[in-house]
Motif scaffolding. Structure first.
Motif, PDB file in Angstrom:
ATOM      1  N   UNK A   1      10.132   6.443  -4.075  1.00 38.28           N
ATOM      2  CA  UNK A   1      10.273   5.451  -4.106  1.00 38.28           C
ATOM      3  C   UNK A   1      10.949   4.182  -4.332  1.00 38.28           C
ATOM      4  N   UNK A   2      12.604   4.699  -4.638  1.00 43.09           N
ATOM      5  CA  UNK A   2      13.246   3.603  -4.779  1.00 43.09           C
ATOM      6  C   UNK A   2      13.747   3.403  -3.113  1.00 43.09           C
ATOM      7  N   UNK A   3      13.865   4.548  -2.401  1.00 47.88           N
ATOM      8  CA  UNK A   3      14.283   4.426  -1.662  1.00 47.88           C
ATOM      9  C   UNK A   3      13.493   3.728  -0.479  1.00 47.88           C
ATOM     10  N   UNK A   4      12.101   4.020  -0.614  1.00 49.93           N
ATOM     11  CA  UNK A   4      11.240   2.967   0.036  1.00 49.93           C
ATOM     12  C   UNK A   4      11.318   1.378  -0.321  1.00 49.93           C
TER      13      UNK A   4
ATOM     14  N   UNK B   1       0.673  -0.798  -0.237  1.00 48.59           N
ATOM     15  CA  UNK B   1      -0.050  -0.589  -0.404  1.00 48.59           C
ATOM     16  C   UNK B   1       0.921   1.579  -0.083  1.00 48.59           C
ATOM     17  N   UNK B   2       1.811   1.327   0.698  1.00 51.19           N
ATOM     18  CA  UNK B   2       2.517   2.350   0.626  1.00 51.19           C
ATOM     19  C   UNK B   2       3.616   2.106  -0.608  1.00 51.19           C
ATOM     20  N   UNK B   3       3.768   1.770  -1.112  1.00 53.85           N
ATOM     21  CA  UNK B   3       4.817   1.619  -2.481  1.00 53.85           C
ATOM     22  C   UNK B   3       3.617   1.799  -3.079  1.00 53.85           C
ATOM     23  N   UNK B   4       2.339   1.974  -3.687  1.00 54.28           N
ATOM     24  CA  UNK B   4       1.089   2.507  -4.663  1.00 54.28           C
ATOM     25  C   UNK B   4       1.087   3.640  -4.391  1.00 54.28           C
ATOM     26  N   UNK B   5       0.988   3.961  -3.082  1.00 59.71           N
ATOM     27  CA  UNK B   5       0.368   5.561  -3.137  1.00 59.71           C
ATOM     28  C   UNK B   5       1.778   6.234  -3.465  1.00 59.71           C
ATOM     29  N   UNK B   6       3.410   5.480  -3.472  1.00 58.11           N
ATOM     30  CA  UNK B   6       3.716   6.924  -4.254  1.00 58.11           C
ATOM     31  C   UNK B   6       4.405   6.418  -5.817  1.00 58.11           C
ATOM     32  N   UNK B   7       3.849   5.204  -6.429  1.00 60.49           N
ATOM     33  CA  UNK B   7       3.312   5.322  -7.606  1.00 60.49           C
ATOM     34  C   UNK B   7       2.319   6.007  -8.341  1.00 60.49           C
ATOM     35  N   UNK B   8       1.535   5.435  -7.940  1.00 57.80           N
ATOM     36  CA  UNK B   8       0.454   7.010  -7.643  1.00 57.80           C
ATOM     37  C   UNK B   8       0.494   8.549  -7.762  1.00 57.80           C
TER      38      UNK B   8
ATOM     39  N   UNK C   1       0.154   1.599 -13.628  1.00 60.90           N
ATOM     40  CA  UNK C   1       1.905   2.524 -12.744  1.00 60.90           C
ATOM     41  C   UNK C   1       2.833   1.630 -13.366  1.00 60.90           C
ATOM     42  N   UNK C   2       3.874   1.772 -12.114  1.00 66.28           N
ATOM     43  CA  UNK C   2       4.952   0.525 -11.991  1.00 66.28           C
ATOM     44  C   UNK C   2       4.423  -0.593 -11.486  1.00 66.28           C
ATOM     45  N   UNK C   3       3.374  -0.614 -10.017  1.00 63.87           N
ATOM     46  CA  UNK C   3       3.164  -0.973  -9.197  1.00 63.87           C
ATOM     47  C   UNK C   3       2.164  -1.701  -9.481  1.00 63.87           C
ATOM     48  N   UNK C   4       1.382  -2.700  -9.473  1.00 64.57           N
ATOM     49  CA  UNK C   4       0.095  -2.807 -10.159  1.00 64.57           C
ATOM     50  C   UNK C   4      -0.621  -3.070  -8.570  1.00 64.57           C
TER      51      UNK C   4
END
Length: 92
Positions: free
Chosen positions: A47-50, A19-26, A88-91
């Motif tokens: 995103x990469x740092x996360x 969910x955290x990665x998806x937020x950054x992806x959005x 995006x990058x993360x489905x």
């Protein structure tokens, strides 16, 4: 899940962090659609740092298939656009 950052290697990231990665992806997708180069750079870095912070690096000799492939930190907006799916990058 196994996440590859192009040019750096792979990280094992617990699915609980999706969910955290998806937020950054959005956010990244919005900035790309708006042509916000500075925002794109900032959010791609976040995103990469996360992934690095939340995951553990796999050894270089590990042969695990990557479930997600993220661009290198110096990727251009055009290069990242070519990597995008509808989500995006993360489905998800």
């Amino acid at each position: 899940m196994i996440v590859r950052i192009m040019g750096e290697g792979q990280w094992k990231v617990d699915d609980a962090h999706l969910a955290e990665l998806n937020k950054l992806d959005d956010e990244l997708l919005e900035e790309m659609e708006g042509g916000d180069e500075a925002g794109f750079r900032r959010t791609l870095g976040a995103l990469l740092d996360a992934v690095r912070r939340l995951g553990g690096p796999l050894p270089d000799d590990a042969l695990a298939p990557s479930e997600l492939i993220l661009p290198a930190p110096d990727a251009t907006l055009a290069e990242v656009r070519d990597m995008l799916s509808d989500d995006g990058l993360i489905p998800g």
